[in-house]
Design a protein around this motif. Structure first.
Motif, mmCIF file in Angstrom:
data_model
loop_
_atom_site.group_PDB
_atom_site.id
_atom_site.type_symbol
_atom_site.label_atom_id
_atom_site.label_comp_id
_atom_site.label_asym_id
_atom_site.label_seq_id
_atom_site.Cartn_x
_atom_site.Cartn_y
_atom_site.Cartn_z
ATOM 1 N N LEU A 136 21.560 -14.832 39.804
ATOM 2 C CA LEU A 136 21.294 -16.365 39.898
ATOM 3 C C LEU A 136 21.868 -16.916 38.577
ATOM 4 C CD1 LEU A 136 18.119 -16.364 41.699
ATOM 5 C CD2 LEU A 136 20.378 -16.598 42.781
ATOM 6 N N THR A 137 22.089 -18.336 38.618
ATOM 7 C CA THR A 137 22.075 -19.074 37.519
ATOM 8 C C THR A 137 20.684 -19.264 36.882
ATOM 9 O OG1 THR A 137 22.062 -20.820 38.482
ATOM 10 C CG2 THR A 137 24.063 -20.138 38.338
ATOM 11 N N PRO A 138 20.681 -19.761 35.466
ATOM 12 C CA PRO A 138 19.335 -19.967 34.789
ATOM 13 C C PRO A 138 18.826 -21.196 35.656
ATOM 14 C CG PRO A 138 20.870 -19.500 33.104
ATOM 15 C CD PRO A 138 21.684 -19.522 34.457
ATOM 16 N N GLU A 139 19.294 -21.770 36.223
ATOM 17 C CA GLU A 139 18.808 -23.284 36.992
ATOM 18 C C GLU A 139 18.324 -22.659 38.349
ATOM 19 O OE1 GLU A 139 19.602 -27.667 38.453
ATOM 20 O OE2 GLU A 139 20.934 -26.612 37.166
ATOM 21 N N GLN A 140 18.875 -21.776 38.913
ATOM 22 C CA GLN A 140 18.403 -20.943 40.307
ATOM 23 C C GLN A 140 17.273 -20.227 39.901
ATOM 24 O OE1 GLN A 140 22.092 -19.248 41.007
ATOM 25 N NE2 GLN A 140 22.654 -20.604 43.035
ATOM 26 N N ARG A 141 17.393 -19.391 38.968
ATOM 27 C CA ARG A 141 15.907 -18.521 38.418
ATOM 28 C C ARG A 141 14.633 -19.459 38.278
ATOM 29 N NH1 ARG A 141 19.718 -15.653 35.166
ATOM 30 N NH2 ARG A 141 18.873 -16.524 33.012
ATOM 31 N N ARG A 155 0.411 -23.349 34.242
ATOM 32 C CA ARG A 155 -0.492 -22.739 33.255
ATOM 33 C C ARG A 155 0.153 -22.006 32.087
ATOM 34 N NH1 ARG A 155 -3.736 -18.730 37.402
ATOM 35 N NH2 ARG A 155 -4.975 -18.269 35.652
ATOM 36 N N ILE A 156 1.593 -22.263 32.219
ATOM 37 C CA ILE A 156 2.516 -21.496 31.137
ATOM 38 C C ILE A 156 3.298 -22.573 30.355
ATOM 39 C CG2 ILE A 156 2.421 -19.119 32.117
ATOM 40 C CD1 ILE A 156 5.368 -19.943 32.899
ATOM 41 N N SER A 157 3.451 -22.332 28.935
ATOM 42 C CA SER A 157 4.239 -23.272 28.189
ATOM 43 C C SER A 157 5.692 -23.124 28.632
ATOM 44 C CB SER A 157 4.173 -23.101 26.830
ATOM 45 O OG SER A 157 4.660 -21.682 26.447
ATOM 46 N N GLN A 158 6.389 -24.241 28.187
ATOM 47 C CA GLN A 158 7.907 -24.107 28.544
ATOM 48 C C GLN A 158 8.486 -23.025 27.374
ATOM 49 O OE1 GLN A 158 10.113 -28.093 28.647
ATOM 50 N NE2 GLN A 158 11.788 -27.043 27.156
ATOM 51 N N ALA A 159 8.259 -22.727 26.406
ATOM 52 C CA ALA A 159 8.437 -21.533 25.587
ATOM 53 C C ALA A 159 8.475 -20.423 26.475
ATOM 54 C CB ALA A 159 8.023 -21.562 24.384
ATOM 55 N N GLU A 160 7.500 -20.108 26.770
ATOM 56 C CA GLU A 160 6.982 -18.859 27.630
ATOM 57 C C GLU A 160 7.873 -18.950 28.759
ATOM 58 O OE1 GLU A 160 5.273 -16.301 26.650
ATOM 59 O OE2 GLU A 160 4.037 -17.159 25.150
ATOM 60 N N LEU A 161 8.074 -19.760 29.506
ATOM 61 C CA LEU A 161 8.775 -19.734 30.707
ATOM 62 C C LEU A 161 10.349 -19.465 30.385
ATOM 63 C CD1 LEU A 161 9.210 -20.349 33.790
ATOM 64 C CD2 LEU A 161 9.439 -22.648 33.599
ATOM 65 N N ALA A 162 10.742 -19.972 29.366
ATOM 66 C CA ALA A 162 11.896 -20.004 28.938
ATOM 67 C C ALA A 162 12.337 -18.412 28.382
ATOM 68 C CB ALA A 162 12.463 -20.801 27.623
ATOM 69 N N LYS A 163 11.463 -17.747 27.839
ATOM 70 C CA LYS A 163 11.457 -16.326 27.583
ATOM 71 C C LYS A 163 11.257 -15.529 29.022
ATOM 72 C CE LYS A 163 8.776 -16.755 23.537
ATOM 73 N NZ LYS A 163 7.385 -16.744 23.062
ATOM 74 N N PHE A 164 10.867 -16.013 29.720
ATOM 75 C CA PHE A 164 10.715 -15.243 31.379
ATOM 76 C C PHE A 164 12.077 -15.473 31.841
ATOM 77 C CE2 PHE A 164 10.398 -15.302 35.844
ATOM 78 C CZ PHE A 164 9.632 -14.124 36.137
ATOM 79 N N LEU A 165 12.655 -16.579 31.861
ATOM 80 C CA LEU A 165 14.064 -16.876 32.441
ATOM 81 C C LEU A 165 15.387 -16.237 31.786
ATOM 82 C CD1 LEU A 165 13.159 -20.874 33.596
ATOM 83 C CD2 LEU A 165 13.276 -18.617 34.989
ATOM 84 N N GLY A 166 15.040 -15.888 30.459
ATOM 85 C CA GLY A 166 15.859 -15.675 29.815
ATOM 86 C C GLY A 166 16.976 -16.588 28.935
ATOM 87 N N ILE A 167 16.272 -17.706 28.691
ATOM 88 C CA ILE A 167 17.173 -18.872 28.267
ATOM 89 C C ILE A 167 16.404 -19.471 26.917
ATOM 90 C CG2 ILE A 167 18.305 -19.201 30.289
ATOM 91 C CD1 ILE A 167 16.285 -21.348 30.894
ATOM 92 N N THR A 168 17.059 -20.379 26.163
ATOM 93 C CA THR A 168 16.303 -21.027 25.313
ATOM 94 C C THR A 168 15.483 -22.277 25.760
ATOM 95 O OG1 THR A 168 18.061 -22.704 24.922
ATOM 96 C CG2 THR A 168 18.138 -20.558 23.507
ATOM 97 N N PRO A 169 14.399 -22.621 25.005
ATOM 98 C CA PRO A 169 13.617 -23.687 25.516
ATOM 99 C C PRO A 169 14.556 -25.118 25.427
ATOM 100 C CG PRO A 169 12.594 -22.502 23.678
ATOM 101 C CD PRO A 169 13.714 -21.813 23.582
ATOM 102 N N VAL A 170 15.334 -25.127 24.680
ATOM 103 C CA VAL A 170 16.256 -26.337 24.987
ATOM 104 C C VAL A 170 17.198 -26.437 26.222
ATOM 105 C CG1 VAL A 170 18.451 -27.477 23.995
ATOM 106 C CG2 VAL A 170 16.748 -26.640 22.551
ATOM 107 N N ALA A 171 17.667 -25.290 26.682
ATOM 108 C CA ALA A 171 18.500 -24.856 27.878
ATOM 109 C C ALA A 171 17.303 -25.372 28.936
ATOM 110 C CB ALA A 171 18.934 -23.551 27.981
ATOM 111 N N LEU A 172 16.135 -25.001 28.874
ATOM 112 C CA LEU A 172 15.295 -25.163 30.012
ATOM 113 C C LEU A 172 14.920 -26.477 30.289
ATOM 114 C CD1 LEU A 172 13.096 -24.230 32.069
ATOM 115 C CD2 LEU A 172 11.550 -23.761 30.478
#
Length: 185
Positions: A136-141, A155-172
């Motif tokens: 899947l692409t990061p957007e699909q993830r 309940r989670i920050s954008q930074a934490e979600l980005a770490k989970f998705l394997g992308i940077t916060p900017v990409a998120l």
């Protein structure tokens, strides 16, 4: 209460295990430690995280109410845990030595199906996570995360979600903006 929660409650009561509160940022267990217990999250939110030597972190999973955390490398194979478990909110947790679960299941063979179902669920979740990263692409993830974990998303920050998705916060941020625009048109 389902059979899984019944097993955990029964073990906790039978062996007089108490609940402990972990504050945000406090580790339930650390990467590199041998941890022979499983942690039943009664209330709160934790993350399972891999730390690289340079301090960079990768979030393996988020777990919340009635989830079970622990390192299978430790509880099953008596090896150090390859990741840490960190509380993200004040979390009420019952630590259950895996040996006690095995004793309880031995005394009540009908509960083996519960233990097996848990292991199957864990394996399926891991397989899905691998599929997401490989196919899947990061957007699909991102969209899949919102669909699968709506109770955690807010309940989670954008930074934490980005770490989970394997992308940077900017990409998120860009992914979120594209999806907001798509819903407006």
């Amino acid at each position: 209460m389902d059979k899984y929660q019944f097993l955990l409650s029964s073990v906790a009561e039978n062996f007089n295990l108490s609940m402990q509160t972990y504050q945000p940022g406090q580790a339930l267990f650390n990467q590199g430690d041998f941890e022979p217990r499983l942690f039943w999250i009664k209330k709160g939110l934790v993350k399972l995280v891999f730390f690289q030597p340079d301090g960079k972190e990768f979030v393996k999973a988020f777990l919340s109410e009635n989830d079970l955390s622990g390192s299978l490398m430790s509880v099953v194979f008596a090896q150090p845990s390859p990741y840490s478990c960190i509380s993200m909110e004040a979390s009420d947790v019952v630590a259950i030595p895996y040996e006690k679960i095995k004793l309880w299941v031995k005394d009540y063979p009908e509960l083996r199906d519960v233990e097996l179902a848990f292991m199957q669920q864990l394996t399926a979740r891991k397989e899905d996570r691998e599929y997401q990263f490989l196919c899947l692409t990061p957007e699909q993830r991102y969209l899949r995360f919102i669909e699968q974990y709506p109770q955690i998303f807010s309940r989670i920050s954008q930074a934490e979600l980005a770490k989970f998705l394997g992308i940077t916060p900017v990409a998120l941020s860009r992914i979120k903006s594209r999806n907001k625009l798509a819903t407006l048109t």
